[in-house]
Design an enzyme around this catalytic site. Structure first.
Site, PDB file in Angstrom:
ATOM      1  N   ASP A 196      41.233  46.568  40.565  1.00  0.00           N
ATOM      2  CA  ASP A 196      41.160  45.642  41.692  1.00  0.00           C
ATOM      3  C   ASP A 196      40.815  44.266  41.141  1.00  0.00           C
ATOM      4  O   ASP A 196      40.848  44.061  39.922  1.00  0.00           O
ATOM      5  CB  ASP A 196      40.128  46.123  42.736  1.00  0.00           C
ATOM      6  CG  ASP A 196      40.532  45.739  44.162  1.00  0.00           C
ATOM      7  OD1 ASP A 196      40.710  44.537  44.416  1.00  0.00           O
ATOM      8  OD2 ASP A 196      40.682  46.646  45.005  1.00  0.00           O
ATOM      9  N   HIS A 270      45.538  42.456  44.922  1.00  0.00           N
ATOM     10  CA  HIS A 270      44.323  43.046  44.345  1.00  0.00           C
ATOM     11  C   HIS A 270      44.407  43.176  42.822  1.00  0.00           C
ATOM     12  O   HIS A 270      43.882  44.129  42.245  1.00  0.00           O
ATOM     13  CB  HIS A 270      44.041  44.418  44.972  1.00  0.00           C
ATOM     14  CG  HIS A 270      43.491  44.334  46.372  1.00  0.00           C
ATOM     15  ND1 HIS A 270      42.159  44.151  46.645  1.00  0.00           N
ATOM     16  CD2 HIS A 270      44.112  44.379  47.572  1.00  0.00           C
ATOM     17  CE1 HIS A 270      41.979  44.103  47.960  1.00  0.00           C
ATOM     18  NE2 HIS A 270      43.153  44.226  48.545  1.00  0.00           N
ATOM     19  N   GLU A 347      47.095  44.515  51.400  1.00  0.00           N
ATOM     20  CA  GLU A 347      46.570  43.148  51.467  1.00  0.00           C
ATOM     21  C   GLU A 347      47.160  42.220  50.405  1.00  0.00           C
ATOM     22  O   GLU A 347      46.441  41.519  49.707  1.00  0.00           O
ATOM     23  CB  GLU A 347      45.033  43.182  51.347  1.00  0.00           C
ATOM     24  CG  GLU A 347      44.387  43.976  52.461  1.00  0.00           C
ATOM     25  CD  GLU A 347      42.897  44.159  52.301  1.00  0.00           C
ATOM     26  OE1 GLU A 347      42.207  44.120  53.320  1.00  0.00           O
ATOM     27  OE2 GLU A 347      42.410  44.339  51.154  1.00  0.00           O
TER      28      GLU A 347
HETATM   29  C1  ACM Z   1      42.102  48.661  52.089  1.00  0.00           C
HETATM   30  O1  ACM Z   1      41.077  48.936  52.705  1.00  0.00           O
HETATM   31  N1  ACM Z   1      42.333  47.422  51.685  1.00  0.00           N
HETATM   32  C2  ACM Z   1      43.096  49.656  51.774  1.00  0.00           C
END
Ligand code: ACM
Length: 627
Positions: A196, A270, A347
């Protein structure tokens, strides 16, 4: 009345060394409690029917010996006090994970079609023993198991828990402990969120900077998301990663517990830690980007849209990015025997792509009008790479945006509706809606438990139904509890958030539809707190805390209190004194007198406090009414 009865039973069972009534979580499909019990002693024997049952018999002996000091050694045979039997002819009702457990007349027989079923039968057996069986040191007491007849098998094949090891790093031992606790509640899938913005956690030998650079960030304290960024030249000292050797060790540890690991490489968003290591992977190629220590780098607009101030996305228009992914997967795939690799997909901010000439040229070439559709192209390429290595792709529900093949499995997190959409579009689905399974959310009162941006009380987690009305149940593989780690600096904090909510969810994922019973669950829950205590596992008691709402009533406020846990008395004060068992007992909502009044409330049982004191000052009380 029920409470008196259960206390009486508890007292009686202590006096007569009778076993307590069973308190199995997740609740078995069928359990018949009979008269009598089976006592285990140092002269009990453990036997197993076939070589494939040996492992479970050994695990059972190890578990029992630790707390009882019996020194039992299993042997092949059929007459043991505890006997593990692999069915010669499979019992169709049990599948690969089901089992039967029969105790009485001096022995306990666990039978199953496959070793996983024996393992779950063993977990049930351990739960039929007193909580002290979880002790790490020898406890002197009677060890008896109530006479029961159980037939049990899971409702879903995917019973997952996720751990985010990027936002905070967890050691090999921590990860093993997390997996071990999962398996005790019959979870079978460990989703390992390995990468991440805040750290890349797995060694990739052909891309050494991923862990030389990407696994480390500068030291910061305080609220995650409000911290200061790295200063120029500041050394990055906090973090860590797993070597491939360590990963193999963890995979083997999980396999022994019938847990499949689904590793996640989160892409194309991410990805800040990867970009800190290899800036050329992004469109901005910004060499100042560092592994993020918990700064605010995104703006959320409240309707699900957002903007990233730092580029954390891989460049979908650069073939070198796909070479990078291929290299990562070439090393990752052989480490994990399970069928799935999680490729993230959540995201992903497209703002930098939108301005990039390479991305614009690719959109033209692909005849794509919207930049969002580039994510569909990217995920399609990733799926192709995974398929070429014999793996199936699973991703967060945004992978459906811009189109992805129906062969991809969708992990529905933004809500139940995304799972409904995914199933309707022909995807297999793992239901993990934040509203019901995000166990990083706050679970008690926000003024007591460390505040998190959202709340998930225990009872709501327990109420979760993974197959929405109208959805084809065949599409729903199961469900998963997710533990994000922004606010989870160590294993005890992870356990505090995971338990007891993950116990409640184990019942959602294992026990038959329609069998849920909140009152019954809370009665069993009490004993699992004792088990956790005996094992040194932290578990939140926030389920005992009062739930307080306020409603605007003209200029005044109406106070509404509830208790999730049944049969507790809520005693409160509004006179700036500490409540005790003689303070007013809440019976019905009431109007708060005007003035700077603070409400203090705590739950009591039999005159003794349980759970935390909740203190709500005037501003907070007004706030809750939206005033
Ligand atoms: C998430 O909670 N961004 C998958």
């Amino acid at each position: 009345m029920k409470r008196t009865l259960s206390l009486l039973l508890l007292a009686l069972s202590c006096l007569s060394a009778q076993p307590l009534p069973p308190a199995v979580i997740p609740a078995p499909v069928r359990m018949e409690v009979r008269d009598g019990s089976v006592s285990l002693t140092a002269s009990s024997a453990i036997t197993y029917s076939a070589a494939e049952a040996n492992e479970t018999a050994l695990q059972c002996a190890e578990e029992l010996n630790r707390a009882t000091g019996f020194g039992l050694e299993p042997s092949k045979g059929k007459n043991g006090t505890i006997h593990f039997q692999l069915n010669e002819r499979p019992d169709k009702n049990l599948g690969a994970e089901g089992y039967t457990l029969e105790s009485g007349n001096g022995r306990i027989v666990i039978a199953a079609n496959a070793p996983a079923g024996l393992f779950y039968g063993m977990q049930t057996l351990l739960q039929l023993l007193p909580p002290e069986v979880r002790s790490d040191t020898v406890v002197r007491r009677d060890w008896s198991v109530p006479a029961v007849r159980i037939t049990d098998a899971p409702r879903f094949g995917w019973r997952g828990m996720m751990l985010d090891v990027s936002r905070h790093f967890f050691s090999v031992d921590d990860v093993k402990r997390y997996i071990d606790e999962m398996a005790r509640y019959k979870y079978n899938t460990f989703h390992w969120h390995l990468t991440d913005d805040h750290g890349w956690r797995i060694e990739i030998k052909s891309l050494p900077r991923l862990t030389e650079v990407g696994a480390w960030r500068v030291e910061r304290f305080g609220e995650f998301g409000r911290r200061q960024g790295p200063k120029p030249g500041e050394p990055a000292t906090v973090g860590g990663f797993y070597t491939q050797e360590q990963v193999r060790d963890i995979v083997a540890y999980a396999q022994k517990r019938h847990v499949t690991i689904v590793p996640e490489i989160d892409m194309p968003g991410h990805s800040m830690a990867a970009i800190a290591a290899y800036p050329e992977l992004s469109v901005t190629k910004d060499t100042t980007i560092r592994v993020n220590p918990g700064t605010k780098f995104a703006e959320w607009f409240g309707n699900g849209t957002f903007k990233m101030y730092i580029d954390n996305t891989l460049n979908p228009s650069d073939e070198r990015v796909y070479d990078f992914i291929d290299k990562v997967m070439t090393e990752l795939v052989p480490l994990f025997p399970g069928p799935y690799i999680h490729a993230g997909g959540d995201e992903c901010y497209k703002g930098y792509w939108k301005q990039d000439p390479g991305c614009r040229a690719l959109m033209k070439k692909l005849n794509i009008r919207h930049v969002e559709d580039l994510q569909g192209y990217f995920m399609g390429r990733v799926e192709k790479i995974l398929k070429s290595k014999g793996k199936k792709m699973i991703g967060w529900d945004e992978i459906m945006e811009g189109g992805v093949s129906p062969s991809a499995t969708v992990m529905s997190w933004r809500g139940i509706w995304t799972g409904v959409e995914a199933a309707a579009a022909g995807h297999d689905v793992v239901m993990a809606p934040a509203s019901h399974v995000y166990i990083d959310y706050n679970q008690g009162d926000q003024t007591v438990d460390p505040p998190v941006y959202a709340s998930l009380r225990m009872k709501k987690a327990y109420s979760f139904e993974p197959v929405p009305d109208g959805t084809d149940p065949a599409r729903i593989l199961g469900g998963q509890a997710n533990l994000w780690a922004e606010n989870v600096p160590h294993l005890r904090a992870a356990q505090y958030l995971a338990y007891p909510r993950a116990w409640a969810l184990s019942e959602v994922f294992w026990s038959p539809k329609g069998s849920k019973d909140w009152y019954g669950f809370t009665q069993r829950l009490e004993r699992h707190f004792l088990r956790a205590d005996a094992a040194g596992v932290t578990a939140s008691r926030a389920v005992f805390d009062p739930v307080v709402r306020t409603i605007a009533a003209g200029e005044r406020l109406r106070i509404v209190m509830e208790s999730e846990f049944p049969a507790l008395d809520l005693h409160y004060t509004i006179d700036d004194t500490m409540p005790d068992e003689r303070s007013p007992r809440y019976t019905d909502s009431f109007l708060l007198p005007e003035g700077p009044v603070t409400v203090r409330v705590r739950a009591y049982r039999d005159g003794r406090p349980v759970g935390n004191l909740v203190t709500l000052k005037p501003d907070e009380l007004r706030n809750r009414a939206g005033k």
